[in-house]
Design a protein around this motif. Structure first.
Motif, PDB file in Angstrom:
ATOM      1  N   UNK A 107       9.362 -11.173  -2.389  1.00 11.66           N
ATOM      2  CA  UNK A 107      10.115 -12.222  -3.076  1.00 11.66           C
ATOM      3  C   UNK A 107      10.475 -11.799  -4.501  1.00 11.66           C
ATOM      4  N   UNK A 108       9.525 -11.229  -5.222  1.00  8.30           N
ATOM      5  CA  UNK A 108       9.780 -10.781  -6.594  1.00  8.30           C
ATOM      6  C   UNK A 108      10.824  -9.674  -6.617  1.00  8.30           C
ATOM      7  N   UNK A 109      10.755  -8.751  -5.661  1.00  4.45           N
ATOM      8  CA  UNK A 109      11.741  -7.674  -5.589  1.00  4.45           C
ATOM      9  C   UNK A 109      13.117  -8.222  -5.256  1.00  4.45           C
ATOM     10  N   UNK A 110      13.184  -9.223  -4.373  1.00 10.84           N
ATOM     11  CA  UNK A 110      14.464  -9.821  -3.988  1.00 10.84           C
ATOM     12  C   UNK A 110      15.161 -10.427  -5.202  1.00 10.84           C
ATOM     13  N   UNK A 111      14.388 -10.997  -6.114  1.00  8.45           N
ATOM     14  CA  UNK A 111      14.959 -11.566  -7.335  1.00  8.45           C
ATOM     15  C   UNK A 111      15.609 -10.485  -8.200  1.00  8.45           C
ATOM     16  N   UNK A 112      15.170  -9.250  -8.035  1.00  3.91           N
ATOM     17  CA  UNK A 112      15.730  -8.121  -8.785  1.00  3.91           C
ATOM     18  C   UNK A 112      16.790  -7.363  -7.981  1.00  3.91           C
ATOM     19  N   UNK A 113      17.081  -7.861  -6.778  1.00  3.14           N
ATOM     20  CA  UNK A 113      18.073  -7.213  -5.930  1.00  3.14           C
ATOM     21  C   UNK A 113      17.530  -6.016  -5.170  1.00  3.14           C
ATOM     22  N   UNK A 114      16.213  -5.944  -5.008  1.00  2.00           N
ATOM     23  CA  UNK A 114      15.571  -4.836  -4.310  1.00  2.00           C
ATOM     24  C   UNK A 114      15.041  -5.352  -2.981  1.00  2.00           C
ATOM     25  N   UNK A 115      15.376  -4.641  -1.904  1.00  3.44           N
ATOM     26  CA  UNK A 115      14.880  -5.062  -0.592  1.00  3.44           C
ATOM     27  C   UNK A 115      14.271  -3.876   0.145  1.00  3.44           C
ATOM     28  N   UNK A 116      13.181  -4.115   0.862  1.00  2.00           N
ATOM     29  CA  UNK A 116      12.603  -3.055   1.703  1.00  2.00           C
ATOM     30  C   UNK A 116      13.581  -2.688   2.819  1.00  2.00           C
ATOM     31  N   UNK A 117      13.364  -1.525   3.427  1.00  2.00           N
ATOM     32  CA  UNK A 117      14.233  -1.116   4.534  1.00  2.00           C
ATOM     33  C   UNK A 117      13.889  -1.909   5.795  1.00  2.00           C
ATOM     34  N   UNK A 146       0.839  -1.176   0.000  1.00  2.00           N
ATOM     35  CA  UNK A 146       0.000   0.000   0.000  1.00  2.00           C
ATOM     36  C   UNK A 146       0.886   1.242   0.000  1.00  2.00           C
ATOM     37  N   UNK A 147       0.448   2.267  -0.717  1.00  4.94           N
ATOM     38  CA  UNK A 147       1.216   3.510  -0.717  1.00  4.94           C
ATOM     39  C   UNK A 147       0.911   4.287   0.563  1.00  4.94           C
ATOM     40  N   UNK A 148       1.957   4.706   1.232  1.00  4.27           N
ATOM     41  CA  UNK A 148       1.856   5.385   2.515  1.00  4.27           C
ATOM     42  C   UNK A 148       2.058   6.890   2.362  1.00  4.27           C
ATOM     43  N   UNK A 149       2.935   7.268   1.430  1.00  2.53           N
ATOM     44  CA  UNK A 149       3.255   8.672   1.232  1.00  2.53           C
ATOM     45  C   UNK A 149       3.508   8.925  -0.245  1.00  2.53           C
ATOM     46  N   UNK A 169      12.174  -1.205   8.243  1.00  2.00           N
ATOM     47  CA  UNK A 169      10.772  -1.061   8.666  1.00  2.00           C
ATOM     48  C   UNK A 169       9.807  -1.757   7.711  1.00  2.00           C
ATOM     49  N   UNK A 170      10.343  -2.426   6.698  1.00  2.00           N
ATOM     50  CA  UNK A 170       9.496  -3.096   5.719  1.00  2.00           C
ATOM     51  C   UNK A 170       8.921  -2.153   4.679  1.00  2.00           C
ATOM     52  N   UNK A 171       9.512  -0.966   4.562  1.00  2.00           N
ATOM     53  CA  UNK A 171       9.029   0.037   3.608  1.00  2.00           C
ATOM     54  C   UNK A 171       9.948   0.099   2.396  1.00  2.00           C
ATOM     55  N   UNK A 172       9.358   0.455   1.269  1.00  2.00           N
ATOM     56  CA  UNK A 172      10.109   0.614   0.028  1.00  2.00           C
ATOM     57  C   UNK A 172       9.827   2.000  -0.524  1.00  2.00           C
ATOM     58  N   UNK A 173      10.882   2.755  -0.810  1.00  2.00           N
ATOM     59  CA  UNK A 173      10.717   4.071  -1.425  1.00  2.00           C
ATOM     60  C   UNK A 173      11.116   3.991  -2.891  1.00  2.00           C
ATOM     61  N   UNK A 223       7.372   7.860  -3.770  1.00  4.52           N
ATOM     62  CA  UNK A 223       6.328   7.191  -3.001  1.00  4.52           C
ATOM     63  C   UNK A 223       6.942   6.219  -2.023  1.00  4.52           C
ATOM     64  N   UNK A 224       6.351   6.129  -0.848  1.00  3.18           N
ATOM     65  CA  UNK A 224       6.774   5.149   0.150  1.00  3.18           C
ATOM     66  C   UNK A 224       5.660   4.121   0.264  1.00  3.18           C
ATOM     67  N   UNK A 225       6.040   2.858   0.093  1.00  9.47           N
ATOM     68  CA  UNK A 225       5.090   1.757   0.137  1.00  9.47           C
ATOM     69  C   UNK A 225       5.393   0.896   1.358  1.00  9.47           C
ATOM     70  N   UNK A 226       4.331   0.437   2.023  1.00 11.40           N
ATOM     71  CA  UNK A 226       4.509  -0.469   3.161  1.00 11.40           C
ATOM     72  C   UNK A 226       3.486  -1.591   3.059  1.00 11.40           C
ATOM     73  N   UNK A 227       3.483  -2.456   4.051  1.00 11.92           N
ATOM     74  CA  UNK A 227       2.554  -3.589   4.082  1.00 11.92           C
ATOM     75  C   UNK A 227       2.674  -4.405   2.792  1.00 11.92           C
ATOM     76  N   UNK A 228       3.925  -4.657   2.387  1.00 12.89           N
ATOM     77  CA  UNK A 228       4.201  -5.383   1.153  1.00 12.89           C
ATOM     78  C   UNK A 228       3.901  -6.866   1.343  1.00 12.89           C
ATOM     79  N   UNK A 229       3.299  -7.472   0.344  1.00  9.63           N
ATOM     80  CA  UNK A 229       2.982  -8.900   0.423  1.00  9.63           C
ATOM     81  C   UNK A 229       4.267  -9.713   0.321  1.00  9.63           C
ATOM     82  N   UNK A 230       4.205 -10.939   0.801  1.00 14.37           N
ATOM     83  CA  UNK A 230       5.359 -11.836   0.724  1.00 14.37           C
ATOM     84  C   UNK A 230       5.746 -12.072  -0.732  1.00 14.37           C
TER      85      UNK A 230
END
Length: 101
Positions: A77-87, A1-4, A89-93, A66-73
């Motif tokens: 997982x899909x982001x990890x395959x691309x080398x992207x990880x949330x911070x 979900x987008x938080x900001x 706090x589990x948020x992704x900017x 945009x800051x996204x949180x409450x990311x699904x598993x």
């Protein structure tokens, strides 16, 4: 979900910062109030194309973040395959910059 959502120098918008709460959000307003700018910026964050015509007149670049949180598993997982990880706090900017160049 987008938080900001943060918008700088897009179309007629100099700056906009929107904190979105959990649940249903509605964007309303008069014709010309800027609803389409917000929608276009959300599209940019989702990978949509943006051109220099989106940059506010007289500015050299536009930035949408945009800051996204409450990311699904599955999303994590899909982001990890691309080398992207949330911070931690589990948020992704995600930030998109459009340059006049």
């Amino acid at each position: 979900m987008i938080k900001n959502l943060s918008i700088t120098n897009v179309a007629v918008a100099k700056t906009l910062d929107a904190e979105l709460e959990t649940g249903f959000s509605v964007i309303t307003g008069e014709t010309g109030a800027g609803k389409s700018i917000v929608i276009d910026c959300l599209g940019l964050l989702c990978g949509g194309k943006g051109g220099k015509e989106m940059i506010r007149t007289g500015e050299s670049k536009a930035v949408v973040s945009g800051i996204f949180d409450d990311l699904s598993a599955e999303a994590v997982e899909a982001m990890a395959e691309l080398g992207i990880t949330p911070d931690e706090n589990g948020e992704l900017e995600i930030t998109r910059t459009i340059s006049a160049d």
